[in-house]
Enzyme design. Sequence first.
Site, mmCIF file in Angstrom:
data_model
loop_
_atom_site.group_PDB
_atom_site.id
_atom_site.type_symbol
_atom_site.label_atom_id
_atom_site.label_comp_id
_atom_site.label_asym_id
_atom_site.label_seq_id
_atom_site.Cartn_x
_atom_site.Cartn_y
_atom_site.Cartn_z
ATOM 1 N N GLY A 141 -1.268 -5.122 -9.216
ATOM 2 C CA GLY A 141 -1.132 -6.173 -8.615
ATOM 3 C C GLY A 141 -1.870 -7.681 -8.863
ATOM 4 O O GLY A 141 -1.551 -8.619 -9.243
ATOM 5 N N ALA A 142 -3.175 -7.518 -8.594
ATOM 6 C CA ALA A 142 -4.140 -8.420 -8.928
ATOM 7 C C ALA A 142 -4.865 -8.265 -10.455
ATOM 8 O O ALA A 142 -5.904 -8.852 -10.528
ATOM 9 C CB ALA A 142 -5.146 -8.181 -7.991
ATOM 10 N N GLU A 152 -3.157 7.744 -5.830
ATOM 11 C CA GLU A 152 -3.553 6.553 -6.973
ATOM 12 C C GLU A 152 -4.798 7.216 -7.883
ATOM 13 O O GLU A 152 -5.697 7.518 -7.364
ATOM 14 C CB GLU A 152 -3.758 5.288 -6.405
ATOM 15 C CG GLU A 152 -2.705 4.948 -5.818
ATOM 16 C CD GLU A 152 -2.730 3.327 -5.422
ATOM 17 O OE1 GLU A 152 -3.761 2.559 -5.364
ATOM 18 O OE2 GLU A 152 -1.723 2.567 -4.747
ATOM 19 N N HIS A 195 -1.203 0.076 -9.327
ATOM 20 C CA HIS A 195 -1.942 -0.888 -8.437
ATOM 21 C C HIS A 195 -2.482 -1.947 -9.436
ATOM 22 O O HIS A 195 -3.817 -2.287 -9.587
ATOM 23 C CB HIS A 195 -3.108 -0.234 -7.709
ATOM 24 C CG HIS A 195 -3.397 -0.764 -6.400
ATOM 25 N ND1 HIS A 195 -3.482 -0.386 -5.200
ATOM 26 C CD2 HIS A 195 -3.611 -2.297 -6.291
ATOM 27 C CE1 HIS A 195 -3.692 -0.903 -4.390
ATOM 28 N NE2 HIS A 195 -3.914 -2.283 -4.852
ATOM 29 N N ARG A 217 0.831 -1.143 -0.185
ATOM 30 C CA ARG A 217 -0.066 0.090 0.040
ATOM 31 C C ARG A 217 0.687 1.325 -0.036
ATOM 32 O O ARG A 217 1.853 1.184 0.670
ATOM 33 C CB ARG A 217 -0.901 0.060 1.317
ATOM 34 C CG ARG A 217 -2.004 -0.741 1.083
ATOM 35 C CD ARG A 217 -3.030 -0.430 0.323
ATOM 36 N NE ARG A 217 -4.330 -1.109 0.189
ATOM 37 C CZ ARG A 217 -4.599 -2.120 -0.673
ATOM 38 N NH1 ARG A 217 -3.511 -2.671 -1.547
ATOM 39 N NH2 ARG A 217 -5.493 -3.072 -0.652
HETATM 40 P P1 NAD Z 1 -1.745 -11.597 4.666
HETATM 41 O O1 NAD Z 1 -2.928 -11.181 5.522
HETATM 42 O O2 NAD Z 1 -1.684 -12.870 4.087
HETATM 43 O O3 NAD Z 1 -0.378 -11.098 5.394
HETATM 44 C C1 NAD Z 1 -0.336 -9.968 5.851
HETATM 45 C C2 NAD Z 1 0.899 -10.044 7.011
HETATM 46 O O4 NAD Z 1 1.371 -8.943 7.436
HETATM 47 C C3 NAD Z 1 0.345 -11.139 8.142
HETATM 48 O O5 NAD Z 1 1.223 -12.171 8.374
HETATM 49 C C4 NAD Z 1 0.702 -10.139 9.148
HETATM 50 O O6 NAD Z 1 1.238 -10.866 10.449
HETATM 51 C C5 NAD Z 1 2.002 -9.276 8.718
HETATM 52 N N1 NAD Z 1 1.905 -7.852 9.617
HETATM 53 C C6 NAD Z 1 1.067 -7.019 9.832
HETATM 54 N N2 NAD Z 1 1.689 -6.088 10.485
HETATM 55 C C7 NAD Z 1 3.095 -6.221 10.454
HETATM 56 C C8 NAD Z 1 4.076 -5.669 10.779
HETATM 57 N N3 NAD Z 1 3.957 -4.281 11.206
HETATM 58 N N4 NAD Z 1 5.363 -5.945 10.494
HETATM 59 C C9 NAD Z 1 5.341 -7.169 10.112
HETATM 60 N N5 NAD Z 1 4.399 -8.137 9.418
HETATM 61 C C10 NAD Z 1 3.128 -7.571 9.934
HETATM 62 O O7 NAD Z 1 -1.932 -10.619 3.527
HETATM 63 P P2 NAD Z 1 -1.528 -10.788 1.881
HETATM 64 O O8 NAD Z 1 -2.265 -11.456 0.928
HETATM 65 O O9 NAD Z 1 -0.171 -11.188 1.818
HETATM 66 O O10 NAD Z 1 -1.284 -9.122 1.540
HETATM 67 C C11 NAD Z 1 -0.474 -8.089 2.113
HETATM 68 C C12 NAD Z 1 -0.908 -6.959 1.812
HETATM 69 O O11 NAD Z 1 -0.660 -6.750 0.140
HETATM 70 C C13 NAD Z 1 -2.303 -6.677 1.757
HETATM 71 O O12 NAD Z 1 -2.768 -6.016 3.062
HETATM 72 C C14 NAD Z 1 -2.797 -5.465 0.814
HETATM 73 O O13 NAD Z 1 -2.562 -4.159 1.396
HETATM 74 C C15 NAD Z 1 -1.608 -5.721 -0.181
HETATM 75 N N6 NAD Z 1 -2.127 -6.223 -1.590
HETATM 76 C C16 NAD Z 1 -1.886 -5.511 -2.845
HETATM 77 C C17 NAD Z 1 -2.299 -5.911 -3.792
HETATM 78 C C18 NAD Z 1 -1.968 -5.111 -5.200
HETATM 79 O O14 NAD Z 1 -2.786 -5.088 -6.215
HETATM 80 N N7 NAD Z 1 -0.636 -4.314 -5.235
HETATM 81 C C19 NAD Z 1 -3.117 -6.993 -3.926
HETATM 82 C C20 NAD Z 1 -3.208 -7.533 -2.798
HETATM 83 C C21 NAD Z 1 -2.886 -7.427 -1.553
#
Ligand code: NAD
Length: 310
Positions: free
Chosen positions: A286-287, A264, A284, A235
Amino acid sequence: GPSATPKPTVYVLDPFKPQVIEFVQQHFDAILPGTPGHQDWRAKAQYLLIRSSYLTAQDVDNCPNLLAIGKQGVGIDKIDAAACAARGIKIFNTPGVNARAVAELVLALASSVARCTGAITRRQNAGKPVPKETCKGLILHKRPIGVIGMGNIGKTVATIFRGAYEAPIIAYDPYMPADAWSDLPHTRVSSIEKLLRASDIVSVHVPLTDSTRNLIALPELRLIGPEGIVINTARGGIVNEADLESAVREGIIWGAGLDCHEQEPPTQERYGSLWMENVVSTPHIGAATEQTQIETGMAAAQRLHEYIAA
Ligand code: NAD
């Protein structure tokens, strides 16, 4: 025979792929954007299906009947989750379903940053052949990658980099159990500082929260070092953009790949000065593969459907 139970009404707030709309229309009385009555969603909706719309605390206040939300994708930072929790409103997002698409983009961004393919393509497209002496690059083979956030995307990224580049994996996530990733060789560290010192590539995969905003700023970038590549597909705002710009400009790190921005879609006006030779930026995406959009949309609709049917 038994009289048909009326289908539950679901207000759809965003465009979805045709396959998803078909599912939604089959199982729900679906009120789509731009159709009669849709503007009454706040007053009437018990169920919402969302892809990218915001749902603020005020929206939640204005939705007296709301029970549950299906949310395509994993990030729920545009939804006021605390306001929903206070009312017992359930949020069904789709963790894991888009991990492969985002992780493959991380490889694409890091590889492109290492060889400056974005900037070189731009120069070439502008008209004149590009002398290869003016192109610089980094080898990624065996460069350690630091993965911040050991969730679905972080793990897929680690697996891909290990396979593609034989990369040593450094991982940090204080919330994951000690035996996480037991099937994937990696070094788990107890602080971001340790991760940054040990890594050349640093990729963030945490949700945007008050505690992850500005997680990577100038002091952190200094620890990665001059051959460092920072990737943010999580993000905008998790990596401080002004600090990142100075770090790339001054050679404190090598470069950066950004799919997420504070503004964005990112514009030339706002980000022109950040878009240097070693910075690759995407809006953005990613997906944004056809397959992923269908799979995540279906998963959100199905999770909502299962909840309503239970
Ligand atoms: P997820 O919930 O599987 O994993 C997130 C991880 O972050 C968890 O294991 C959590 O424990 C950890 N975490 C939370 N706070 C933390 C901190 N301060 N330090 C270290 N670790 C911490 O989520 P995911 O599916 O792996 O997705 C991660 C992020 O990617 C989402 O939250 C979303 O914002 C982003 N995302 C972006 C796109 C895109 O299009 N670019 C698409 C999907 C997700």
